[in-house]
Structure formats: C-alpha cells, structure tokens
Design an enzyme around this catalytic site. Structure first.
Site, PDB file in Angstrom:
ATOM      1  CG  ASP A   1      -1.801   1.215   1.283  1.00 15.66           C
ATOM      2  OD1 ASP A   1      -1.690   2.083   0.384  1.00 15.66           O
ATOM      3  OD2 ASP A   1      -2.611   1.307   2.223  1.00 15.66           O
ATOM      4  CG  LEU A   2       2.164   2.770  -3.762  1.00 15.99           C
ATOM      5  CD1 LEU A   2       1.772   3.322  -5.129  1.00 15.99           C
ATOM      6  CD2 LEU A   2       3.680   2.601  -3.691  1.00 15.99           C
TER       7      LEU A   2
ATOM      8  CE1 TYR B   1      -8.098   8.464  -3.891  1.00 17.91           C
ATOM      9  CE2 TYR B   1      -8.764   9.851  -5.725  1.00 17.91           C
ATOM     10  CZ  TYR B   1      -9.060   9.198  -4.545  1.00 17.91           C
ATOM     11  OH  TYR B   1     -10.333   9.287  -4.021  1.00 17.91           O
TER      12      TYR B   1
ATOM     13  CE1 TYR C   1       4.196   6.827 -18.592  1.00 24.30           C
ATOM     14  CE2 TYR C   1       4.612   5.724 -16.493  1.00 24.30           C
ATOM     15  CZ  TYR C   1       4.781   5.804 -17.860  1.00 24.30           C
ATOM     16  OH  TYR C   1       5.553   4.870 -18.510  1.00 24.30           O
TER      17      TYR C   1
ATOM     18  CE1 TYR D   1      -5.412  11.766 -11.459  1.00 23.99           C
ATOM     19  CE2 TYR D   1      -6.021  13.233 -13.260  1.00 23.99           C
ATOM     20  CZ  TYR D   1      -5.344  12.120 -12.797  1.00 23.99           C
ATOM     21  OH  TYR D   1      -4.601  11.368 -13.666  1.00 23.99           O
TER      22      TYR D   1
HETATM   23  N1  NAP Z   1      -6.546   7.147 -17.060  1.00 24.87           N
HETATM   24  C1  NAP Z   1      -6.404   8.302 -17.691  1.00 24.87           C
HETATM   25  O1  NAP Z   1      -7.244   8.704 -18.498  1.00 24.87           O
HETATM   26  C2  NAP Z   1      -5.172   9.145 -17.452  1.00 24.87           C
HETATM   27  C3  NAP Z   1      -5.104  10.401 -18.075  1.00 24.87           C
HETATM   28  C4  NAP Z   1      -3.963  11.193 -17.875  1.00 24.87           C
HETATM   29  C5  NAP Z   1      -2.934  10.730 -17.081  1.00 24.87           C
HETATM   30  N2  NAP Z   1      -3.042   9.510 -16.472  1.00 24.87           N
HETATM   31  C6  NAP Z   1      -1.930   9.080 -15.613  1.00 24.87           C
HETATM   32  O2  NAP Z   1      -1.359   7.923 -16.195  1.00 24.87           O
HETATM   33  C7  NAP Z   1      -0.882   7.052 -15.170  1.00 24.87           C
HETATM   34  C8  NAP Z   1      -1.479   5.675 -15.354  1.00 24.87           C
HETATM   35  O3  NAP Z   1      -2.907   5.781 -15.291  1.00 24.87           O
HETATM   36  P1  NAP Z   1      -3.859   4.500 -15.402  1.00 24.87           P
HETATM   37  O4  NAP Z   1      -5.029   4.908 -16.223  1.00 24.87           O
HETATM   38  O5  NAP Z   1      -3.081   3.303 -15.758  1.00 24.87           O
HETATM   39  O6  NAP Z   1      -4.331   4.399 -13.874  1.00 24.87           O
HETATM   40  P2  NAP Z   1      -5.149   3.224 -13.163  1.00 24.87           P
HETATM   41  O7  NAP Z   1      -5.615   2.221 -14.159  1.00 24.87           O
HETATM   42  O8  NAP Z   1      -6.154   3.883 -12.279  1.00 24.87           O
HETATM   43  O9  NAP Z   1      -4.037   2.524 -12.277  1.00 24.87           O
HETATM   44  C9  NAP Z   1      -3.497   3.131 -11.128  1.00 24.87           C
HETATM   45  C10 NAP Z   1      -2.899   2.065 -10.270  1.00 24.87           C
HETATM   46  O10 NAP Z   1      -2.443   2.654  -9.036  1.00 24.87           O
HETATM   47  C11 NAP Z   1      -2.821   1.801  -7.980  1.00 24.87           C
HETATM   48  N3  NAP Z   1      -2.922   2.469  -6.690  1.00 24.87           N
HETATM   49  C12 NAP Z   1      -3.722   3.501  -6.342  1.00 24.87           C
HETATM   50  N4  NAP Z   1      -3.580   3.777  -5.034  1.00 24.87           N
HETATM   51  C13 NAP Z   1      -2.661   2.892  -4.546  1.00 24.87           C
HETATM   52  C14 NAP Z   1      -2.106   2.642  -3.258  1.00 24.87           C
HETATM   53  N5  NAP Z   1      -2.455   3.368  -2.181  1.00 24.87           N
HETATM   54  N6  NAP Z   1      -1.204   1.651  -3.119  1.00 24.87           N
HETATM   55  C15 NAP Z   1      -0.844   0.881  -4.184  1.00 24.87           C
HETATM   56  N7  NAP Z   1      -1.336   1.073  -5.427  1.00 24.87           N
HETATM   57  C16 NAP Z   1      -2.243   2.054  -5.593  1.00 24.87           C
HETATM   58  C17 NAP Z   1      -4.172   1.286  -8.413  1.00 24.87           C
HETATM   59  O11 NAP Z   1      -4.569   0.173  -7.672  1.00 24.87           O
HETATM   60  P3  NAP Z   1      -6.169  -0.062  -7.422  1.00 24.87           P
HETATM   61  O12 NAP Z   1      -6.793  -0.056  -8.771  1.00 24.87           O
HETATM   62  O13 NAP Z   1      -6.280  -1.351  -6.746  1.00 24.87           O
HETATM   63  O14 NAP Z   1      -6.602   1.109  -6.625  1.00 24.87           O
HETATM   64  C18 NAP Z   1      -3.907   0.956  -9.859  1.00 24.87           C
HETATM   65  O15 NAP Z   1      -3.299  -0.297 -10.009  1.00 24.87           O
HETATM   66  C19 NAP Z   1      -1.226   7.740 -13.855  1.00 24.87           C
HETATM   67  O16 NAP Z   1      -0.138   8.507 -13.414  1.00 24.87           O
HETATM   68  C20 NAP Z   1      -2.360   8.676 -14.222  1.00 24.87           C
HETATM   69  O17 NAP Z   1      -2.451   9.788 -13.345  1.00 24.87           O
HETATM   70  C21 NAP Z   1      -4.133   8.708 -16.640  1.00 24.87           C
END
Ligand code: NAP
Length: 294
Positions: free
Chosen positions: A38-39, A63, A101, A127
């Site tokens: 847990d981060l 998050y 990212y 966010y």
């Molecule tokens: N999705 C988008 O449209 C988008 C757009 C712009 C930028 N980004 C950025 O791109 C990157 C990747 O995004 P993504 O879409 O792949 O995100 P995602 O699918 O939501 O994955 C985020 C990961 O972080 C984990 N996490 C969250 N809180 C945690 C904690 N306390 N301890 C351990 N793990 C934790 C989540 O686990 P759980 O699922 O179990 O919580 C999940 O595996 C991120 O930096 C995001 O901000 C995303």
C-alpha cells in the site's frame, strides 16, 4: 552489460499492466500492486526501494478517481504528490532513474491549440492539483527523472472509456456523448511501448542518459478529438458490430452531466518535444485505436 533492475509500481492499473509486458525484455522486473504494497505507507515504500536497489523506477500507480478526489483530497495528495516525491528521493539516493506519469488535467483547457510543456498550468480539480504537486516535488528532488504527461488513457482491460462505450452500445439504443471535451486518446499499450523504447535508448547508462534529459514531457496519442467523435470511431472499429444495439449517437454538452470535479474542455497535447529529445513518436490516436480494437 549487466542486467538492469526495473521496479514498476501500479502493476494492476491500465498502464502498469502493459509496462510489465513491454519492459520485461529490458531487465529484471520487480512489479508491485496494491496487494503487495500500500503506497500510503511511505516508510514501507522507502524501505522497499532501498532493499531492491533498482536501476530504474517506473511509477504507473496513481489516485485516478477524478470525482472522488474532490472529497478525498488528503488521499489524492498522498498518492499523487507525496508518494512520487519519496520515489524520486530514493531514486536520487540510489543513483537510479525515475520515470513518472502526469496528466493533461494540469491545464485548465482554455487554450485553442495543443498544449506544450511551456504552457502555464492551472488545474481545475483536486486530481489535477495533486498530479501537478507530484510533478513539482519530483522536479525539486532533481536527479535523473522524466515526467510524462499523458491523457485520456484507455485499455481494453478494465472499465475505461473504450470498454464503457462498447458495453453501453450493447445495452442502449441511444448514446449521449459530449462534443465539447477535446483531447488526445492514448492507448495504454502504446504508451507502455513508447516508455520502454525510451528506456531502451537510455542503456547502457540510464542514469547519465536521463540526467541529461530530466524534465516534463508530453506523451499522448497524436492529434485531438472530441469525446463524441472518439465514440463514433470506437463504434466503427468495434470488431463485433453485430452485437451493437445502439442506433443513435446524440450530441451532448459537459454541462448536461454534472460531476463533482470540473474538467478541462480542451487538452490535446503537443508531443513534439518528446519526439525530438528521444527520437520516438506515438501514432495518431485513430491508428492506435484501430490496433487496439483489432
Ligand atoms: N486514465 C487516464 O485517463 C489518465 C489520463 C492522464 C494521465 N493519467 C496518468 O497515467 C498514469 C497511469 O494511469 P492508469 O489509467 O493506468 O491508472 P489506473 O488504471 O487507475 O491505475 C493506477 C494504479 O495505481 C494503484 N494504486 C492507487 N492507489 C494505490 C495505493 N495506495 N497503493 C498501491 N497502489 C495504488 C491502483 O490500484 P487499485 O486499482 O487497486 O486502486 C492501480 O493499479 C497515472 O499517473 C495517471 O495519473 C491517466
């Protein structure tokens, strides 16, 4: 050349999942998801990094619940700002490189052409604020780091926008989709592939390579599109159109769907700095979508 240790966080997320695959040929992978660590536990995070002693840390954990973040500011700040600061500091102490990212939501969306890294940030929601604080914290630590701002990330795994559209299209006859949100859709696999190509270029000395290029870069699917036109493309490229029930795509406005968090309306990213510095590029969003749906 000795095998590099690559530490990935967020392995169960859209991007983290793909990174496990695309980074695998480059070294010894240590991948962590919420079940392993847990981060929120910053001390445990710091100890783990010092124990593994990676050459490269790639943080895909975040998050990402944009609306929930409005009510969980502390948790969003912890995961999106404090956690990357701890990772950056540990990387610096270990002479490791750090890839992180960020998001197009650091902008307010009032521009009329694609955003560059030099444009002023002005996040509209918690966010975006928390992700911007993460960027700034990493910059303050310094060291060999790259922050990749991406946008509208989708994957066919999980329930991102593309999966949702395909699911709605099988249940509803009319889909109401906004025309006034314009961005750069980014396939998680393509983002992971490009990250891995960048990391491969950093060998044999990632520390030196990234030190010379430390900074924030934009990296999303090339071109901009509205949610409405993106949805139309998803429906057109659906490999099983015979399963679709949808007959009408209805134009809507963001204001028609009130949400807790305000969203920037126009956030296409200009990725030319990344392309120039790393000699790599992401394909147009439509070409990537075609490959993702194939
Ligand atoms: N999705 C988008 O449209 C988008 C757009 C712009 C930028 N980004 C950025 O791109 C990157 C990747 O995004 P993504 O879409 O792949 O995100 P995602 O699918 O939501 O994955 C985020 C990961 O972080 C984990 N996490 C969250 N809180 C945690 C904690 N306390 N301890 C351990 N793990 C934790 C989540 O686990 P759980 O699922 O179990 O919580 C999940 O595996 C991120 O930096 C995001 O901000 C995303």
């Amino acid at each position: 050349m000795s095998e590099k240790k690559i530490l990935i966080f967020g392995k169960t997320g859209q991007l983290g999942w793909e990174l496990q695959c695309t980074l695998a040929p480059l070294g010894q992978i240590h991948a962590y998801g919420p079940d392993q660590l847990d981060l929120s536990n910053l001390k445990a995070l710091e100890s783990l990094i010092h124990e593994i002693k990676p050459d490269i840390i790639v943080n895909a954990a975040a998050y990402t619940a944009v609306d929930r973040a409005e009510e969980q500011l502390d948790q969003a700040m912890l995961i999106n700002a404090h956690v990357p600061a701890v990772m950056a500091e540990a990387a610096r102490q270990l002479n490791a490189s750090f890839v992180h990212y960020s998001t197009d939501y650091v902008f307010d969306g009032t521009k009329t052409s694609a955003y560059t890294e030099d444009d002023p940030t002005a996040p509209l929601n918690v966010y975006g604020q928390s992700k911007l604080k993460g960027e700034q914290a990493i910059g303050q630590v310094g060291g060999a780091y790259v922050v990749l701002r991406t946008s509208w990330v989708y994957s066919l795994r999980g329930d991102g926008f593309v999966s949702k559209v395909l699911s709605w299209a099988r249940k509803q006859e009319t889909l109401k989709i906004v025309t006034d949100q314009i961005g750069s859709p980014t396939w998680a696999r393509m983002l992971a592939e490009t990250t891995s190509a960048m990391v491969a270029r950093s060998f044999p000395d990632p520390r030196e390579y990234f030190s010379e290029r430390s900074g924030v870069y934009h990296l999303g699917g090339a071109g901009g599109v509205s949610r409405f036109d993106f949805t139309r493309a998803i429906l057109e490229l659906d490999p099983h159109p015979e399963e679709q029930k949808v007959a009408k795509l209805e134009a809507a406005l963001t204001a028609d769907f009130p949400t807790l968090a305000r969203r920037p309306l126009f956030t296409p990213l200009d990725c030319s700095r990344f392309e120039h510095v790393f000699g790599l590029n992401l394909p147009n969003w439509r070409d990537a979508l075609r490959l993702a749906m194939g």
